[in-house]
Design a protein around this motif. Structure first.
Motif, PDB file in Angstrom:
ATOM      1  N   LEU A 179       1.017  -1.199  -0.109  1.00  0.00           N
ATOM      2  CA  LEU A 179       0.075  -0.050   0.062  1.00  0.00           C
ATOM      3  C   LEU A 179       0.927   1.138  -0.020  1.00  0.00           C
ATOM      4  O   LEU A 179       0.361   2.427  -0.649  1.00  0.00           O
ATOM      5  N   THR A 180       2.025   1.517   0.558  1.00  0.00           N
ATOM      6  CA  THR A 180       2.751   2.518   0.821  1.00  0.00           C
ATOM      7  C   THR A 180       3.228   2.733  -0.674  1.00  0.00           C
ATOM      8  O   THR A 180       3.599   4.083  -1.267  1.00  0.00           O
ATOM      9  N   SER A 181       3.642   1.630  -1.473  1.00  0.00           N
ATOM     10  CA  SER A 181       4.319   1.551  -2.757  1.00  0.00           C
ATOM     11  C   SER A 181       3.154   2.225  -3.694  1.00  0.00           C
ATOM     12  O   SER A 181       3.339   2.776  -4.887  1.00  0.00           O
ATOM     13  N   ARG A 182       1.855   2.223  -3.267  1.00  0.00           N
ATOM     14  CA  ARG A 182       0.882   2.899  -3.975  1.00  0.00           C
ATOM     15  C   ARG A 182       0.209   4.058  -3.558  1.00  0.00           C
ATOM     16  O   ARG A 182      -0.638   4.353  -4.076  1.00  0.00           O
ATOM     17  N   GLY A 183       0.894   4.596  -2.777  1.00  0.00           N
ATOM     18  CA  GLY A 183       0.538   5.970  -2.239  1.00  0.00           C
ATOM     19  C   GLY A 183      -0.309   6.073  -1.247  1.00  0.00           C
ATOM     20  O   GLY A 183      -1.010   7.173  -0.919  1.00  0.00           O
ATOM     21  N   VAL A 184      -0.501   5.113  -0.355  1.00  0.00           N
ATOM     22  CA  VAL A 184      -1.395   4.867   0.852  1.00  0.00           C
ATOM     23  C   VAL A 184      -0.362   4.889   2.055  1.00  0.00           C
ATOM     24  O   VAL A 184       0.402   3.672   1.969  1.00  0.00           O
ATOM     25  N   SER A 185      -0.513   5.904   2.980  1.00  0.00           N
ATOM     26  CA  SER A 185       0.422   6.007   3.876  1.00  0.00           C
ATOM     27  C   SER A 185      -0.018   4.725   5.102  1.00  0.00           C
ATOM     28  O   SER A 185      -0.918   4.262   5.131  1.00  0.00           O
ATOM     29  N   THR A 186       1.208   4.188   5.982  1.00  0.00           N
ATOM     30  CA  THR A 186       1.002   3.723   6.960  1.00  0.00           C
ATOM     31  C   THR A 186       0.083   4.157   8.012  1.00  0.00           C
ATOM     32  O   THR A 186      -0.660   3.309   8.659  1.00  0.00           O
ATOM     33  N   GLN A 187      -0.217   5.425   8.238  1.00  0.00           N
ATOM     34  CA  GLN A 187      -1.126   6.195   8.972  1.00  0.00           C
ATOM     35  C   GLN A 187      -2.429   5.671   8.512  1.00  0.00           C
ATOM     36  O   GLN A 187      -3.402   5.390   9.727  1.00  0.00           O
ATOM     37  N   ILE A 188      -2.848   5.481   7.349  1.00  0.00           N
ATOM     38  CA  ILE A 188      -4.247   5.117   6.859  1.00  0.00           C
ATOM     39  C   ILE A 188      -4.426   3.663   7.182  1.00  0.00           C
ATOM     40  O   ILE A 188      -5.445   3.144   7.690  1.00  0.00           O
ATOM     41  N   ILE A 189      -3.427   2.879   7.252  1.00  0.00           N
ATOM     42  CA  ILE A 189      -3.399   1.406   7.627  1.00  0.00           C
ATOM     43  C   ILE A 189      -3.772   1.402   9.203  1.00  0.00           C
ATOM     44  O   ILE A 189      -4.527   0.521   9.661  1.00  0.00           O
ATOM     45  N   ILE A 190      -3.069   2.213   9.730  1.00  0.00           N
ATOM     46  CA  ILE A 190      -3.180   2.209  11.262  1.00  0.00           C
ATOM     47  C   ILE A 190      -4.566   2.597  11.630  1.00  0.00           C
ATOM     48  O   ILE A 190      -5.256   1.842  12.498  1.00  0.00           O
ATOM     49  N   ASP A 191      -5.114   3.564  10.925  1.00  0.00           N
ATOM     50  CA  ASP A 191      -6.526   3.943  11.241  1.00  0.00           C
ATOM     51  C   ASP A 191      -7.563   2.944  10.831  1.00  0.00           C
ATOM     52  O   ASP A 191      -8.623   2.788  11.501  1.00  0.00           O
ATOM     53  N   ASN A 192      -7.203   2.157   9.686  1.00  0.00           N
ATOM     54  CA  ASN A 192      -7.927   1.221   9.314  1.00  0.00           C
ATOM     55  C   ASN A 192      -8.066  -0.089  10.291  1.00  0.00           C
ATOM     56  O   ASN A 192      -9.177  -0.390  10.823  1.00  0.00           O
ATOM     57  N   TYR A 193      -6.886  -0.494  10.819  1.00  0.00           N
ATOM     58  CA  TYR A 193      -6.843  -1.290  11.826  1.00  0.00           C
ATOM     59  C   TYR A 193      -7.541  -0.776  13.279  1.00  0.00           C
ATOM     60  O   TYR A 193      -8.232  -1.610  14.084  1.00  0.00           O
ATOM     61  N   LYS A 194      -7.270   0.350  13.771  1.00  0.00           N
ATOM     62  CA  LYS A 194      -8.067   0.938  14.951  1.00  0.00           C
ATOM     63  C   LYS A 194      -9.749   0.844  14.747  1.00  0.00           C
ATOM     64  O   LYS A 194     -10.287   0.602  15.556  1.00  0.00           O
ATOM     65  N   ARG A 195      -9.965   1.337  13.317  1.00  0.00           N
ATOM     66  CA  ARG A 195     -11.344   1.246  13.260  1.00  0.00           C
ATOM     67  C   ARG A 195     -12.090  -0.153  13.334  1.00  0.00           C
ATOM     68  O   ARG A 195     -13.159  -0.614  13.948  1.00  0.00           O
ATOM     69  N   LEU A 196     -11.301  -1.309  12.825  1.00  0.00           N
ATOM     70  CA  LEU A 196     -11.783  -2.559  12.795  1.00  0.00           C
ATOM     71  C   LEU A 196     -11.708  -3.087  14.505  1.00  0.00           C
ATOM     72  O   LEU A 196     -12.727  -3.868  14.854  1.00  0.00           O
ATOM     73  N   VAL A 197     -10.585  -2.569  15.310  1.00  0.00           N
ATOM     74  CA  VAL A 197     -10.769  -3.064  16.492  1.00  0.00           C
ATOM     75  C   VAL A 197     -12.146  -2.468  17.364  1.00  0.00           C
ATOM     76  O   VAL A 197     -12.645  -3.182  17.963  1.00  0.00           O
ATOM     77  N   ARG A 198     -12.252  -1.149  16.970  1.00  0.00           N
ATOM     78  CA  ARG A 198     -13.296  -0.516  17.785  1.00  0.00           C
ATOM     79  C   ARG A 198     -14.668  -1.094  17.204  1.00  0.00           C
ATOM     80  O   ARG A 198     -15.679  -1.497  17.926  1.00  0.00           O
ATOM     81  N   LEU A 199     -14.928  -1.408  15.887  1.00  0.00           N
ATOM     82  CA  LEU A 199     -16.141  -1.953  15.389  1.00  0.00           C
ATOM     83  C   LEU A 199     -16.293  -3.418  15.892  1.00  0.00           C
ATOM     84  O   LEU A 199     -17.507  -3.752  16.210  1.00  0.00           O
ATOM     85  N   LEU A 200     -15.236  -4.150  16.072  1.00  0.00           N
ATOM     86  CA  LEU A 200     -15.356  -5.580  16.532  1.00  0.00           C
ATOM     87  C   LEU A 200     -15.762  -5.380  17.747  1.00  0.00           C
ATOM     88  O   LEU A 200     -16.659  -6.276  18.173  1.00  0.00           O
ATOM     89  N   ASP A 201     -15.263  -4.406  18.835  1.00  0.00           N
ATOM     90  CA  ASP A 201     -15.770  -4.368  20.024  1.00  0.00           C
ATOM     91  C   ASP A 201     -17.286  -4.007  20.189  1.00  0.00           C
ATOM     92  O   ASP A 201     -17.896  -4.677  21.252  1.00  0.00           O
ATOM     93  N   GLU A 202     -17.663  -3.145  19.279  1.00  0.00           N
ATOM     94  CA  GLU A 202     -19.342  -2.986  19.102  1.00  0.00           C
ATOM     95  C   GLU A 202     -20.195  -3.880  18.803  1.00  0.00           C
ATOM     96  O   GLU A 202     -21.339  -3.562  18.606  1.00  0.00           O
TER      97      GLU A 202
END
Length: 122
Positions: A70-93
């Motif tokens: 993803l970083t080679s395609r212009g998607v930052s590590t921060q977006i991946i972090i954000d994605n995983y954090k959203r997965l954690v929160r939504l899984l919890d809910e």
């Protein structure tokens, strides 16, 4: 996680990401949104495989590969972090049929988040 739970979770995550980062529409368009949906199904598939193998390392290896691609395609590590954090929160809910599976997914995602934070500092 059954297919219905998986689809619902992916749609929630992708809707939130594209709501939080409108520049993704401008940069990647509808194709990018579809790739983000695919990516999230892959995240869940790899979480399931790691769960079945009882191997957090398997999910960390996937996360390393994902970050490289993803970083080679212009998607930052921060977006991946954000994605995983959203997965954690939504899984919890979310109530899942298998609460142990949910607990393990969350643990693996949290380990991957720690790893991604390390990568982001480089």
């Amino acid at each position: 996680m059954n297919k219905s739970e998986q689809s619902r979770l992916v749609q929630q995550v992708v809707d939130e990401i594209y709501g939080a980062y409108p520049f993704l529409w401008e940069k990647f368009g509808q194709n990018g949104r579809e790739r983000t949906e695919e990516d999230n199904f892959h995240h869940l598939d790899h979480l399931y495989a790691a769960y079945e193998m009882d191997s957090a390392a398997f999910f960390i290896d996937y996360t390393n590969w994902l970050n490289t691609v993803l970083t080679s395609r212009g998607v930052s590590t921060q977006i991946i972090i954000d994605n995983y954090k959203r997965l954690v929160r939504l899984l919890d809910e979310t109530n899942l049929e298998d609460e142990n599976e949910k607990r393990v997914y969350t643990a693996y995602l949290e380990q991957a988040l720690e790893h991604l934070h390390t990568l982001a500092k480089r």
